[in-house]
Design a protein around this motif. Structure first.
Motif, PDB file in Angstrom:
ATOM      1  N   CYS A   2       0.843  -1.190   0.000  1.00  0.00           N
ATOM      2  CA  CYS A   2       0.000   0.000   0.000  1.00  0.00           C
ATOM      3  C   CYS A   2       0.884   1.248   0.000  1.00  0.00           C
ATOM      4  N   ARG A   4       2.492   4.698   1.013  1.00  0.00           N
ATOM      5  CA  ARG A   4       2.967   5.228   2.298  1.00  0.00           C
ATOM      6  C   ARG A   4       2.915   6.748   2.315  1.00  0.00           C
ATOM      7  N   GLU A   7       5.430   8.887   0.417  1.00  0.00           N
ATOM      8  CA  GLU A   7       5.332   8.959  -1.039  1.00  0.00           C
ATOM      9  C   GLU A   7       4.597  10.208  -1.525  1.00  0.00           C
ATOM     10  N   ASN A  84       6.476   6.206   7.335  1.00  0.00           N
ATOM     11  CA  ASN A  84       6.333   4.848   6.803  1.00  0.00           C
ATOM     12  C   ASN A  84       4.925   4.285   6.976  1.00  0.00           C
ATOM     13  N   ARG A  85       4.019   5.057   7.557  1.00  0.00           N
ATOM     14  CA  ARG A  85       2.648   4.596   7.769  1.00  0.00           C
ATOM     15  C   ARG A  85       1.860   4.655   6.462  1.00  0.00           C
ATOM     16  N   SER A  86       0.785   3.891   6.411  1.00  0.00           N
ATOM     17  CA  SER A  86      -0.016   3.821   5.189  1.00  0.00           C
ATOM     18  C   SER A  86      -0.879   5.067   5.009  1.00  0.00           C
TER      19      SER A  86
END
Length: 146
Positions: A2, A4, A7, A84-86
């Protein structure tokens, strides 16, 4: 995989100390065409001030912006997320907290900011990424769900 937060976040974040006046914050926002400024206390993220916070403070106090310290107006505590979390978690956190911006931090260091506008601006990218994940799961049902 998924998408991040890192991004699509904006990594150019304006931060000022809590003793800064609202006038200086407004000047930063107008000069940089941004909608929020992170407030710090001894260089540690403390809160956030948005355009609507400034308008509300000016209206309610009736005082010049130069007389209003940001600490009095800043939304605190600061709602944050790690890079780094979705994106899914970022959206959920925004919904749960009823906010439009999340400051991205690694420990106590500001890495960026992710806003509802970032989600809209990257909608096509996020949709393509989601479709890729769906396609992979169809081809391989044992593919990890992360």
């Amino acid at each position: 995989m998924c998408a991040r937060v890192a991004e699509i976040m904006t990594d150019d974040v304006v931060a000022v100390e809590q003793t800064t006046t609202l006038e200086a914050v407004a000047r930063q926002m107008l000069g940089r065409d941004i909608g929020s400024v992170v407030i710090t206390a001894d260089s540690t993220p403390y809160g956030i001030i948005t355009e609507s916070d400034i308008v509300s403070a000016a209206y309610q106090s009736g005082r010049p912006l130069a007389d209003i310290p940001t600490k009095r107006v800043a939304s605190h505590p600061l709602v944050t997320i790690e890079p780094n979390r979705s994106i899914r978690l970022a959206i959920k956190r925004m919904q749960d907290e009823r906010i439009k911006k999340l400051v991205v931090v690694d420990g106590l260091e500001i890495q960026g900011i992710i806003t509802m506008q970032d989600l809209i601006d990257h909608y096509d990218y996020l949709s393509e990424k989601l479709q890729t994940v769906r396609d992979q799961r169809q081809r391989d049902p044992s593919w990890p769900r992360r």
